[in-house]
Design a protein around this motif. Structure first.
Motif, PDB file in Angstrom:
ATOM      1  N   ALA A   1       0.547   6.392   2.207  1.00 57.40           N
ATOM      2  CA  ALA A   1       1.093   6.675   0.878  1.00 57.40           C
ATOM      3  C   ALA A   1       1.848   7.997   0.876  1.00 57.40           C
ATOM      4  CB  ALA A   1      -0.032   6.711  -0.151  1.00 57.40           C
ATOM      5  N   ILE A   2       1.297   9.002   1.498  1.00 57.83           N
ATOM      6  CA  ILE A   2       1.940  10.320   1.546  1.00 57.83           C
ATOM      7  C   ILE A   2       3.263  10.241   2.283  1.00 57.83           C
ATOM      8  CG2 ILE A   2       1.738  12.662   2.481  1.00 57.83           C
ATOM      9  CD1 ILE A   2      -1.336  12.367   2.075  1.00 57.83           C
TER      10      ILE A   2
ATOM     11  N   VAL B   1      -1.707   0.419  -0.756  1.00 63.53           N
ATOM     12  CA  VAL B   1      -1.405   1.759  -0.259  1.00 63.53           C
ATOM     13  C   VAL B   1      -1.153   2.727  -1.404  1.00 63.53           C
ATOM     14  CG1 VAL B   1       0.286   3.121   1.024  1.00 63.53           C
ATOM     15  CG2 VAL B   1      -0.541   0.954   1.960  1.00 63.53           C
ATOM     16  N   PHE B   2      -0.332   2.303  -2.376  1.00 60.67           N
ATOM     17  CA  PHE B   2       0.070   3.232  -3.426  1.00 60.67           C
ATOM     18  C   PHE B   2      -1.058   3.536  -4.418  1.00 60.67           C
ATOM     19  CE2 PHE B   2       5.006   2.982  -3.397  1.00 60.67           C
ATOM     20  CZ  PHE B   2       4.987   3.591  -2.150  1.00 60.67           C
ATOM     21  N   MET B   3      -2.185   2.829  -4.338  1.00 61.01           N
ATOM     22  CA  MET B   3      -3.342   3.202  -5.153  1.00 61.01           C
ATOM     23  C   MET B   3      -3.915   4.548  -4.712  1.00 61.01           C
ATOM     24  SD  MET B   3      -3.800   0.920  -7.507  1.00 61.01           S
ATOM     25  CE  MET B   3      -5.509   1.043  -8.044  1.00 61.01           C
ATOM     26  N   HIS B   4      -3.486   5.026  -3.543  1.00 66.65           N
ATOM     27  CA  HIS B   4      -3.964   6.312  -3.043  1.00 66.65           C
ATOM     28  C   HIS B   4      -3.050   7.463  -3.458  1.00 66.65           C
ATOM     29  CE1 HIS B   4      -6.091   3.429  -0.517  1.00 66.65           C
ATOM     30  NE2 HIS B   4      -6.947   4.390  -0.224  1.00 66.65           N
ATOM     31  N   ILE B   5      -2.027   7.180  -4.251  1.00 69.53           N
ATOM     32  CA  ILE B   5      -1.115   8.227  -4.697  1.00 69.53           C
ATOM     33  C   ILE B   5      -1.826   9.287  -5.548  1.00 69.53           C
ATOM     34  CG2 ILE B   5       0.836   8.653  -6.258  1.00 69.53           C
ATOM     35  CD1 ILE B   5       2.216   6.226  -5.067  1.00 69.53           C
ATOM     36  N   PRO B   6      -2.719   8.908  -6.489  1.00 72.35           N
ATOM     37  CA  PRO B   6      -3.422   9.968  -7.250  1.00 72.35           C
ATOM     38  C   PRO B   6      -4.168  10.948  -6.355  1.00 72.35           C
ATOM     39  CG  PRO B   6      -3.714   7.843  -8.310  1.00 72.35           C
ATOM     40  CD  PRO B   6      -3.056   7.568  -7.000  1.00 72.35           C
ATOM     41  N   GLN B   7      -4.788  10.447  -5.287  1.00 71.94           N
ATOM     42  CA  GLN B   7      -5.488  11.346  -4.366  1.00 71.94           C
ATOM     43  C   GLN B   7      -4.500  12.252  -3.641  1.00 71.94           C
ATOM     44  OE1 GLN B   7      -7.892   9.285  -1.473  1.00 71.94           O
ATOM     45  NE2 GLN B   7      -8.550  11.171  -0.445  1.00 71.94           N
TER      46      GLN B   7
ATOM     47  N   MET C   1      -4.344  16.311  -3.860  1.00 71.81           N
ATOM     48  CA  MET C   1      -4.434  17.133  -2.647  1.00 71.81           C
ATOM     49  C   MET C   1      -3.191  18.006  -2.454  1.00 71.81           C
ATOM     50  SD  MET C   1      -5.954  14.167  -0.132  1.00 71.81           S
ATOM     51  CE  MET C   1      -5.540  15.092   1.334  1.00 71.81           C
ATOM     52  N   GLY C   2      -2.151  17.768  -3.263  1.00 76.84           N
ATOM     53  CA  GLY C   2      -0.931  18.556  -3.152  1.00 76.84           C
ATOM     54  C   GLY C   2       0.038  18.066  -2.082  1.00 76.84           C
ATOM     55  N   ASN C   3      -0.201  16.855  -1.546  1.00 75.17           N
ATOM     56  CA  ASN C   3       0.697  16.322  -0.529  1.00 75.17           C
ATOM     57  C   ASN C   3       1.991  15.765  -1.116  1.00 75.17           C
ATOM     58  OD1 ASN C   3      -2.343  15.476   0.671  1.00 75.17           O
ATOM     59  ND2 ASN C   3      -0.938  16.487   2.108  1.00 75.17           N
ATOM     60  N   ILE C   4       1.943  15.426  -2.394  1.00 73.79           N
ATOM     61  CA  ILE C   4       3.153  15.071  -3.126  1.00 73.79           C
ATOM     62  C   ILE C   4       3.095  15.788  -4.467  1.00 73.79           C
ATOM     63  CG2 ILE C   4       3.420  12.806  -2.018  1.00 73.79           C
ATOM     64  CD1 ILE C   4       2.218  11.533  -4.486  1.00 73.79           C
ATOM     65  N   THR C   5       4.251  15.947  -5.107  1.00 76.06           N
ATOM     66  CA  THR C   5       4.298  16.655  -6.383  1.00 76.06           C
ATOM     67  C   THR C   5       4.503  15.667  -7.523  1.00 76.06           C
ATOM     68  OG1 THR C   5       6.700  16.977  -6.342  1.00 76.06           O
ATOM     69  CG2 THR C   5       5.329  18.630  -5.209  1.00 76.06           C
ATOM     70  N   LEU C   6       4.188  16.107  -8.726  1.00 74.86           N
ATOM     71  CA  LEU C   6       4.367  15.270  -9.902  1.00 74.86           C
ATOM     72  C   LEU C   6       5.851  14.979 -10.119  1.00 74.86           C
ATOM     73  CD1 LEU C   6       3.047  13.853 -12.283  1.00 74.86           C
ATOM     74  CD2 LEU C   6       3.209  15.986 -13.581  1.00 74.86           C
ATOM     75  N   GLN C   7       6.708  15.943  -9.875  1.00 77.54           N
ATOM     76  CA  GLN C   7       8.145  15.728 -10.037  1.00 77.54           C
ATOM     77  C   GLN C   7       8.663  14.685  -9.043  1.00 77.54           C
ATOM     78  OE1 GLN C   7      10.127  16.922 -12.502  1.00 77.54           O
ATOM     79  NE2 GLN C   7      11.591  15.456 -11.636  1.00 77.54           N
TER      80      GLN C   7
END
Length: 228
Positions: free
Chosen positions: A14-15, A34-40, A44-50
């Motif tokens: 996902a990251i 896979v994309f259900m792991h996006i909130p995690q 964790m800061g591996n992706i940003t909200l923007q």
């Protein structure tokens, strides 16, 4: 990516996907999504909200353009029923699409395309494992068609009134058993020969790759015999 060992977990996948610009997943289902792991990954800061908003925006823009959020009365497809399935209009459109999708890699002396009037009085031989086997004519991820709507090369030519002789030479695309004598007999008496070869989903499909681009089994020998 996980199945090809590029990543080691759904979270890592996902990251990597989101950071690479991917915004749509063909998932294994809700339990293996896979994309259900996006909130995690976000926590964790591996992706940003923007970044997440940037990935989602074109998806909803496209869905809005397709009218997914419009009232049913505004959707022209809401008025359709099963009567349009296999209607003459749709079948004619399918025929037009098929005709326009042919690719002539080499057209010596303008032999192709064949016309019905060209077949009058001609003895046509249609040979090869794809000449009259409806099951092998459709590739991977194709819908399951109704048999009465499948036109093999042999059936199509016979409908044009051509004098058609047929032999498969080998019954399956793998072409392990080849009837050379029968092929030579049918081809030898013909004015025109159509050789129908290929692979089909029995030979190559998703997760079933070929190691080379050679024709399977004795298919090349079949072609050479037909030409000879």
């Amino acid at each position: 990516m996980l199945g090809h060992h590029y990543t080691h977990s759904f979270l890592e996948t996902a990251i990597a996907s989101v950071n690479a610009g991917c915004n749509l997943e063909l998932s294994y289902g809700l339990k293996k999504n896979v994309f259900m792991h996006i909130p995690q990954a976000l926590a964790m800061g591996n992706i940003t909200l923007q970044m997440l908003r940037d990935r989602v925006r074109p998806l909803f823009y496209t869905r809005m353009r397709l009218g997914e959020f419009d009232p049913p009365a505004m959707n022209p497809y809401s008025s359709l029923d099963l009567s349009v399935v296999q209607s003459p209009e749709h079948r004619n459109l399918s025929l037009e699409a098929a005709v326009k999708s042919f690719v002539l890699l080499k057209n010596v002396r303008g032999t192709l395309p064949l016309r019905a009037q060209d077949l009058s009085g001609q003895h046509v031989a249609v040979v090869g494992p794809f000449a009259d086997n409806p099951r092998v004519l459709f590739g991977d991820y194709a819908p399951v068609p109704e048999p009465q709507y499948i036109y093999t090369p042999r059936r199509g030519l016979e409908m044009l009134g051509a004098n058609v002789s047929f032999t498969a030479g080998c019954s399956k695309p793998r072409c392990q058993q080849y009837s050379q004598a029968e092929l030579v007999r049918v081809v030898g008496a013909a004015d025109m020969v159509l050789v129908c070869l290929g692979t089909g989903v029995d030979v190559e499909t998703e997760a079933k790759d070929r190691s080379d681009l050679s024709l399977p089994g004795h298919q090349l020998e079949l072609l050479q015999d037909a030409v000879q």
